[in-house]
Each structure stands twice: as C-alpha cells, then as structure tokens.
Design a protein around this motif. Structure first.
Motif, PDB file in Angstrom:
ATOM      1  N   GLU A 197       0.966  -1.129   0.079  1.00 29.88           N
ATOM      2  CA  GLU A 197       0.092   0.081   0.053  1.00 29.88           C
ATOM      3  C   GLU A 197       0.699   1.249  -0.168  1.00 29.88           C
ATOM      4  O   GLU A 197       0.325   2.443  -0.319  1.00 29.88           O
ATOM      5  N   TYR A 198       2.117   1.021   0.311  1.00 36.03           N
ATOM      6  CA  TYR A 198       3.185   2.444   0.272  1.00 36.03           C
ATOM      7  C   TYR A 198       4.150   2.387  -0.697  1.00 36.03           C
ATOM      8  O   TYR A 198       4.759   3.424  -0.850  1.00 36.03           O
ATOM      9  N   GLN A 199       4.100   1.288  -1.752  1.00 32.94           N
ATOM     10  CA  GLN A 199       5.086   1.168  -2.665  1.00 32.94           C
ATOM     11  C   GLN A 199       5.010   2.370  -3.891  1.00 32.94           C
ATOM     12  O   GLN A 199       5.627   2.812  -4.570  1.00 32.94           O
ATOM     13  N   GLY A 200       3.661   2.799  -3.931  1.00 30.77           N
ATOM     14  CA  GLY A 200       3.377   3.772  -4.918  1.00 30.77           C
ATOM     15  C   GLY A 200       3.948   5.094  -4.953  1.00 30.77           C
ATOM     16  O   GLY A 200       4.488   5.658  -5.959  1.00 30.77           O
ATOM     17  N   TYR A 201       4.710   5.224  -3.695  1.00 29.82           N
ATOM     18  CA  TYR A 201       5.472   6.485  -3.465  1.00 29.82           C
ATOM     19  C   TYR A 201       6.686   6.566  -3.971  1.00 29.82           C
ATOM     20  O   TYR A 201       7.521   7.185  -4.452  1.00 29.82           O
ATOM     21  N   LEU A 202       7.288   5.115  -4.494  1.00 29.08           N
ATOM     22  CA  LEU A 202       8.567   4.913  -5.117  1.00 29.08           C
ATOM     23  C   LEU A 202       8.459   4.354  -6.524  1.00 29.08           C
ATOM     24  O   LEU A 202       9.397   3.664  -7.212  1.00 29.08           O
ATOM     25  N   ASP A 203       7.066   4.081  -7.137  1.00 27.83           N
ATOM     26  CA  ASP A 203       6.864   3.479  -8.367  1.00 27.83           C
ATOM     27  C   ASP A 203       7.774   4.280  -9.417  1.00 27.83           C
ATOM     28  O   ASP A 203       8.126   3.549 -10.488  1.00 27.83           O
ATOM     29  N   ASP A 204       8.036   5.531  -9.354  1.00 21.65           N
ATOM     30  CA  ASP A 204       8.696   6.268 -10.175  1.00 21.65           C
ATOM     31  C   ASP A 204      10.139   6.572 -10.152  1.00 21.65           C
ATOM     32  O   ASP A 204      10.934   7.412 -10.821  1.00 21.65           O
ATOM     33  N   ALA A 205      10.592   5.664  -9.443  1.00 22.66           N
ATOM     34  CA  ALA A 205      11.919   5.868  -9.040  1.00 22.66           C
ATOM     35  C   ALA A 205      13.167   5.280 -10.006  1.00 22.66           C
ATOM     36  O   ALA A 205      14.126   5.591 -10.144  1.00 22.66           O
ATOM     37  N   GLU A 206      12.442   5.025 -11.188  1.00 23.87           N
ATOM     38  CA  GLU A 206      13.228   4.791 -12.490  1.00 23.87           C
ATOM     39  C   GLU A 206      13.992   5.934 -13.016  1.00 23.87           C
ATOM     40  O   GLU A 206      14.908   6.005 -13.869  1.00 23.87           O
ATOM     41  N   LEU A 207      13.259   7.220 -12.499  1.00 24.58           N
ATOM     42  CA  LEU A 207      13.914   8.581 -12.971  1.00 24.58           C
ATOM     43  C   LEU A 207      14.930   9.105 -12.143  1.00 24.58           C
ATOM     44  O   LEU A 207      15.421  10.326 -12.213  1.00 24.58           O
ATOM     45  N   ALA A 208      15.177   8.334 -10.949  1.00 27.68           N
ATOM     46  CA  ALA A 208      16.081   8.842 -10.153  1.00 27.68           C
ATOM     47  C   ALA A 208      17.493   8.271 -10.204  1.00 27.68           C
ATOM     48  O   ALA A 208      17.721   7.294 -10.813  1.00 27.68           O
ATOM     49  N   ASP A 209      18.508   8.918  -9.761  1.00 27.06           N
ATOM     50  CA  ASP A 209      19.796   8.514  -9.657  1.00 27.06           C
ATOM     51  C   ASP A 209      20.171   7.750  -8.623  1.00 27.06           C
ATOM     52  O   ASP A 209      21.089   6.880  -8.676  1.00 27.06           O
TER      53      ASP A 209
END
Length: 503
Positions: free
Chosen positions: A294-306
C-alpha cells in the motif's frame, strides 16, 4: 608477582580469552535484558539536564589498573542511565524512532565480535558479498526498479547515515557535472530542495564545495500537502539557467522530518532529466513502509532517480547504524570516491595475481571513509529472523496506532491536526486561545510540549510550519504498544486542561 587487573593479572592479559569473553559478554547481555525489562520505569527524557553532571561524577583520569566488569556495569547503572534519553522507551515519540531488536543486536554482536574490515573484496570476501545480497533484497522489498540492483547495472551499499549518503551522491553529481564545464565551474552549480527537506542536504552541499548562496530552498504549501512541486522547481531552475548557473542536484523526500510530506518522484524526475540534474530520493524514515504494497506507490517512479536512500535503523528493527544507499550508476559514484594505492589492490595467492571482486565491488569506493563496519550482518539477521511478513505487520501496527491518535485528536475540539497524517507521524496542536491567534508564536503549545516532556512520561518534539508551532508524535518504537499511545493522549489532554485553566 602478578599485578591484578580486575580478575586478570596484567602480565598475562589475553583480551580475547574465550572464557573471559563469554563471561563479560553474558554480563552485558544480562544487564541489557534488565534494562529493557525496566526501561519504561525511567523518565523517557534525561531526568537531569544539568550540563557537566557526568564529568563531576567521574574521575579526572583513566584508571591505572583494570576493574571487574561488575563494577563498571554498576557505574553505568548508577551514573550513566539517569543521564540518558531513553530512545527505546515505549513512550519515546520524538524525532523519528531509532529501532533496535534482538535480531539486530545478535547481528551487531557478530559484526563487532568478528571485527572484520571489508573495505576491499579480498579483505573479507563474504562480508562484501553478503552486503551485496542484502541491499538487493531490500531494494526488491521496497519495490525499487531493477536499475538499482546489481544484476540490473546498479547496486547498493550500507552507509552509516543519510548524511554520508548525501555527501557521496552530491560528490558524484558534482564530478559528473564538472567533467563537462571544468573544475572552475563549481561556483555555478546549484542544489535544490524544499523547505521540508532535511538540513543534512545543506550541510552536504557545503561539504562538497557548493557555495551556500547556490542552495535553493523552495517553499511548499498546504495545497500540495507540503510536497515539492515540479512547477516550483522548474521556475527556480529556469531562473538560475537564465543567470548562467548550472542545475546540479534535486532532492525528493518520502516522509519529511517535520510533517512526513511526500514529494512526487515522477514529476520531479522529469524536471531533473530535462535539465540534467541528479535526482536523489531521501526515504530515510518512510522507506521502511515501502515494504508494504500500500506504500510502494510512492517509489513507483524511482526509475527516474539517480539514487535512493533509506535507514533501516529508523523503522526496520536494525540497530544503529545502517543506511541503505542505492545508485543507478555505480561507476559515476566510484569515479568521485575511488583511490587505487598498490596496498589496497585485490590480490590472490602467493604470486600476487590480480583477482577482480564480484560485480567490481570494493566498498571503500562507495563511501567517504576507507574503513568500514560489517553492517550487512545485522540487517541480514533482521531479515532472516523476522521475514518480510513479520516486518510488514510491524510497520502496519505502528501506522494503526498513529491512525487512532489522529482520530482522537480530531475528535477533541480543543485540538487540531495541522497536516494530514503520513505513515506513523501525526502533527497536531492545541488550538491557541484567541489572544494568541494573531501572532501564533507557539504560546500555549510551547508550554504544552514542555510540560509533557518534563513529566518524564512521554517525549515529543515540535516543528514550525506556516508560522504555526506544532507538536509531532512519531510512533515507531520497538516496544511501543497501543496502550502507550493512549496514555500519551490522556497525558496531553490532562496537561492541556491544566494550561487552559490557568489562562
């Protein structure tokens, strides 16, 4: 003639004598077991805050002769414990939690007992490889994309703190940028964060040579839940570029210290990519919650992070210190932090033939210092002992306690929740009397938190947002149960009633 050192003669001192080691270690374990059994009986905050108290109690010089373990532990009990703030108290709700557990302690004992120093692979191959395994396990548990695990071209390392992780990633971003503009261009580099971002990032920027005037603190508002928005960053970046400055580094936070705010990673990642910035995701506190779907959505777009960091020592039952740092490009990180003296090269066998470590990992090149601790052992123990399901239940139990506290505050018309609860952090305040409304300098709320903390029955810390002095209750202690949260709320209500009655 032997001179006695406690129970040992000095001329036959054997510091790692197995029998003495077992006896002394058992005494410490028994001491700690008794401490945890009674920790709720201590005032949660140090009872005596007089500066210099301990210096007055202890001798001016170290002892000439050694002393028995029992005597030393007696002094800890008498002189040290009363001067501690008890972070493992079940009524410690200040700052963020600093977790501990039997499994974390067992792993720490093994780490300290084995006392290896895995700075290069050959210095302790299994320690290096275990670290690679556990950071990959953690990356998958919190839902990071494959680009942050070793098999996907990235990788992770266990640092001591977020502060260290920040300095390392800032150095990597700095050197990557300076390769294009020249080293003299460091005065043009700019770092961006929100007014909710931890001050660690400002400190880190100074340490890697970014001029303090080039650190941008971007204001957030209640309308965005105090999250940093892409539009606000874009405006600041474009203004800097128009003045000939170079956007370098952007921090997105998952669970800010003050309010638990969550920044939109994809939105910020797209701005960072467009302007060539390094995007770091700071999930020091709330990253632990991402093991729950239920909290993983906050990191779903981490593919854009370094890079991404989180601290298992905060809310993941791993004794201090342990910070996971993942990077998408290990080569960029190690290019900024590597040294290759002959005496540190990996060698194998009498002929001295070079032997490359698995995945090219010499962890000395992933951190500030050369020496390093075998931190992987304790995180491995926690994961093995409690399992992913046990850890999810642990996180959810704290969230449920915070949800109850938020409902209780909302139901009392004397109080208000200042920002929506995030994870297990509730930010609230006593509605100030009408005479305090204009300036809202804290007034009655400063008195409230001071009185609660002085009682010794709970410990909370404040924050200021939009000119409002608010009180933070961070649930997350390993020994905290619902009854402790209920007791804290009753204490707040009684104290508030007394304060309001005096006005």
């Amino acid at each position: 003639k032997h001179i006695r050192m406690g129970n040992l003669p000095v001329d036959t001192l054997r510091p790692l004598d197995p029998d003495t080691f077992a006896a002394d270690s058992s005494a410490v374990v028994d001491f700690l077991a008794g401490y945890y059994r009674d920790v709720d009986k201590y005032p949660v905050r140090a009872a005596d805050l007089e500066p210099g108290r301990l210096r007055k109690l202890l001798p001016d010089a170290a002892p000439e002769w050694g002393e028995p373990m029992e005597r030393i532990l007696d002094d800890v009990r008498r002189d040290v414990l009363p001067g501690l703030t008890h972070w493992q108290s079940p009524t410690f709700f200040a700052y963020f939690p600093m977790n501990a557990s039997a499994a974390g302690f067992a792993g720490e004992m093994l780490s300290v007992g084995l006392n290896v120093v895995p700075f290069v692979w050959v210095a302790s191959p299994a320690a290096t490889e275990l670290e690679g395994v556990v950071v990959d396990w953690m990356a998958r548990l919190v839902g990071l994309p494959d680009r942050f695990v070793f098999s996907g071209g990235g990788g992770g390392v266990l640092q001591g703190s977020t502060c260290e992780a920040v300095v390392c990633t800032l150095a990597a971003a700095r050197d990557r940028a300076l390769r294009g503009i020249g080293h003299e261009g460091i005065v043009r580099l700019v770092v961006y964060a929100s007014d909710q971002t931890h001050a660690t990032f400002q400190k880190g920027a100074r340490l890697v040579g970014i001029p303090p005037a080039n650190f941008r603190v971007i204001r957030t508002t209640a309308a965005s839940g105090y999250a940093l928005t892409g539009n606000a960053v874009r405006a600041a970046v474009e203004d800097d570029e128009a003045r000939g400055l170079v956007p370098l580094y952007l921090c997105a936070t998952m669970g800010s210290t003050g309010l638990g705010a969550v920044d939109p990673v994809r939105e910020l990642g797209e701005v960072a990519r467009r302007h060539g910035m390094w995007l770091h995701v700071d999930a020091a506190y709330a990253g632990s919650a991402a093991i729950c779907p239920e909290y993983q959505g906050y990191l779903d777009d981490a593919e854009l992070a370094d890079s991404v960091s989180m601290n298992p020592h905060k809310w993941f039952l791993t004794n201090m210190d342990c910070c996971c740092l993942w990077v998408a490009s290990p080569a960029t990180l190690t290019a900024a932090l590597s040294t290759y003296p002959e005496y540190l090269k990996n060698v194998d066998g009498p002929a001295g033939g070079a032997k490359a470590p698995p995945a090219g990992v010499d962890y000395k090149d992933w951190q500030i210092s050369l020496s390093r601790r075998f931190r992987a052992m304790k995180l491995w123990f926690v994961l093995r002992r409690y399992g992913a399901s046990g850890m999810r239940a642990y996180i959810r139990r704290h969230v449920a306690m915070a949800e109850w506290f938020e409902r209780a505050v909302s139901a009392d018309e004397r109080f208000e929740v200042v920002a929506p609860r995030r994870f297990s952090l509730v930010c609230f305040r006593l509605r100030p009397p009408s005479t305090d409304q204009a300036s809202d300098d804290g007034g009655v709320n400063r008195e409230l938190v001071a009185a609660v903390n002085a009682s010794g029955r709970a410990f909370m810390t404040p924050f200021v947002v939009d000119g409002k002095f608010v009180i933070r209750l961070a649930v997350g202690g390993a020994m905290t149960e619902m009854r402790h949260v209920r007791d804290a709320w009753e204490l707040l209500q009684r104290t508030a009633e007394q304060l309001l009655g005096q006005r």
